[in-house]
Design a protein around this motif. Structure first.
Motif, PDB file in Angstrom:
ATOM      1  N   PHE A 198      22.202 -26.378  -6.920  1.00 42.93           N
ATOM      2  CA  PHE A 198      22.583 -25.789  -8.200  1.00 42.93           C
ATOM      3  C   PHE A 198      24.032 -25.321  -8.141  1.00 42.93           C
ATOM      4  N   PHE A 199      24.558 -24.937  -9.309  1.00 46.45           N
ATOM      5  CA  PHE A 199      25.929 -24.434  -9.412  1.00 46.45           C
ATOM      6  C   PHE A 199      25.909 -22.991  -9.895  1.00 46.45           C
ATOM      7  N   VAL A 200      26.770 -22.159  -9.290  1.00 47.85           N
ATOM      8  CA  VAL A 200      27.014 -20.809  -9.800  1.00 47.85           C
ATOM      9  C   VAL A 200      28.519 -20.556  -9.798  1.00 47.85           C
ATOM     10  N   ARG A 201      28.953 -19.641 -10.637  1.00 42.49           N
ATOM     11  CA  ARG A 201      30.370 -19.297 -10.695  1.00 42.49           C
ATOM     12  C   ARG A 201      30.743 -18.337  -9.576  1.00 42.49           C
ATOM     13  N   GLN A 202      32.022 -18.344  -9.245  1.00 47.26           N
ATOM     14  CA  GLN A 202      32.493 -17.544  -8.116  1.00 47.26           C
ATOM     15  C   GLN A 202      32.139 -16.072  -8.275  1.00 47.26           C
ATOM     16  N   GLU A 203      32.176 -15.581  -9.521  1.00 45.38           N
ATOM     17  CA  GLU A 203      31.926 -14.153  -9.745  1.00 45.38           C
ATOM     18  C   GLU A 203      30.444 -13.811  -9.807  1.00 45.38           C
ATOM     19  N   SER A 204      29.579 -14.792  -9.552  1.00 45.16           N
ATOM     20  CA  SER A 204      28.137 -14.569  -9.641  1.00 45.16           C
ATOM     21  C   SER A 204      27.680 -13.451  -8.702  1.00 45.16           C
ATOM     22  N   LYS A 205      26.740 -12.657  -9.184  1.00 39.18           N
ATOM     23  CA  LYS A 205      26.192 -11.550  -8.395  1.00 39.18           C
ATOM     24  C   LYS A 205      24.902 -11.947  -7.678  1.00 39.18           C
ATOM     25  N   ILE A 206      24.500 -13.211  -7.822  1.00 38.31           N
ATOM     26  CA  ILE A 206      23.249 -13.645  -7.225  1.00 38.31           C
ATOM     27  C   ILE A 206      23.313 -13.524  -5.704  1.00 38.31           C
ATOM     28  N   SER A 207      22.236 -13.032  -5.128  1.00 38.40           N
ATOM     29  CA  SER A 207      22.148 -12.868  -3.678  1.00 38.40           C
ATOM     30  C   SER A 207      21.382 -14.055  -3.100  1.00 38.40           C
ATOM     31  N   LEU A 208      22.041 -14.807  -2.232  1.00 39.98           N
ATOM     32  CA  LEU A 208      21.422 -15.998  -1.665  1.00 39.98           C
ATOM     33  C   LEU A 208      21.123 -15.781  -0.184  1.00 39.98           C
TER      34      LEU A 208
END
Length: 329
Positions: A113-123
């Motif tokens: 998947f793709f997320v933006r650099q500023e994403s707060k998602i914890s991987l």
């Protein structure tokens, strides 16, 4: 774990790389739809994907079905699920649930998947974060050309790289588009085509408007804009441009008539928005196929010196004539 873009291009061609990683995240400033479409097409060409790749559209798939698809395996088979622009596609009220799903996902399938650099998602630590570069250095450009067009002649590569030096804020989508265009050009026509490379990127809004008038059957506005743009490009550019437009339009209609909205949306990239929204109803698959064949024949006549001086204009005239009276909106 972060991985730089050039390393990803090199390692992703090996099926064992995909075996190793359960979750692959692409991080960048903006989603690049053409890049991702061509990326997976090229990986398939390299026989790099050990699994079937499927698009999992979170905007149209119910939450319970998402969990079922990702959590169950039929006869032990593994699928690579592409979630696209992950955070943008998730319904707001379901974000926490999907964040948890991605954070804890261990299989049996693979997800990307793709997320933006500023994403707060914890991987989780086992997720590979492929960093989409910005700016695109010349080293990255060279590796991208080699990846997406491994047989491109050195002369073409150098012409393209020289043109890229003149561009600012180059995006991966634009780079992929230019690689495709240069790939189509006959090496004998390369000096002539070089002049038109800058027009391809600077006139995109005008080209989009021209395509919109074409598919919406607005002959009046089409010929007004055609008169302004015709001499800005070579005949070989116009053949390549309209061939791609018709090919994508044919694909959209094929998918829409089978209620496959996900693939219709994917292949509609670079078509005017009005086409997938409404204008596609103006056409049948056979009509678009016939137009494609006419362009193919016209291309052959141009290359062999047997085409009339206004061959493209005549092509458009007969197109609007056979589709019906001119429309003025």
């Amino acid at each position: 774990m972060n991985m730089d873009f050039v390393t990803f291009l090199a390692q992703s061609k090996d099926p064992s790389w995909w075996h190793t990683h359960t979750s692959v995240c692409f991080k960048g400033d903006e989603y690049q739809p053409l890049f991702f479409t061509l990326l997976f097409d090229q990986l398939k060409h390299y026989n790099a994907l050990p699994y079937e790749k499927k698009r999992l559209d979170l905007t149209t798939t119910e939450k319970k079905n998402v969990h079922a698809m990702l959590g169950q395996s039929i006869l032990g088979s593994t699928v690579l699920y592409w979630l696209g622009d992950f955070e943008k596609d998730i319904p707001e009220k379901q974000k926490v649930d999907f964040y948890t799903l991605v954070k804890t996902y261990q299989g049996p399938h693979r997800i990307s998947f793709f997320v933006r650099q500023e994403s707060k998602i914890s991987l989780p630590p086992h997720t590979i974060n492929v960093i989409l570069p910005q700016p695109l250095t010349q080293d990255i450009q060279r590796h991208s050309i080699t990846f997406f067009s491994p047989t491109m002649l050195p002369q073409k590569q150098e012409v393209l790289l020289q043109h890229l030096l003149t561009m600012t804020n180059l995006q991966l989508d634009t780079l992929c588009m230019l690689i495709n265009y240069v790939d189509l050009i006959n090496i004998k026509q390369l000096p002539e085509f070089t002049h038109y490379l800058s027009h391809i990127t600077t006139h995109q809004p005008s080209l989009s408007a021209l395509a919109e008038y074409f598919f919406s059957l607005n002959a009046s506005l089409f010929f007004q804009l055609w008169a302004e743009l015709e001499k800005e490009y070579s005949e070989m550019f116009w053949i390549a441009f309209w061939t791609e437009q018709l090919w994508r339009a044919h694909g959209v209609i094929t998918y829409l008539r089978n209620n496959d909205f996900v693939h219709a949306k994917q292949i509609s990239y670079r078509l005017p928005f009005s086409f997938i929204k409404n204008s596609w109803k103006n056409f049948t698959q056979d009509e678009l196929h016939n137009l494609f064949e006419q362009l193919y024949t016209l291309d052959y006549r141009i290359k062999t010196g047997n085409a009339s001086a206004n061959a493209l204009a005549l092509f458009f005239f007969f197109y609007f004539y056979t589709k019906g009276p001119q429309k003025n909106h």
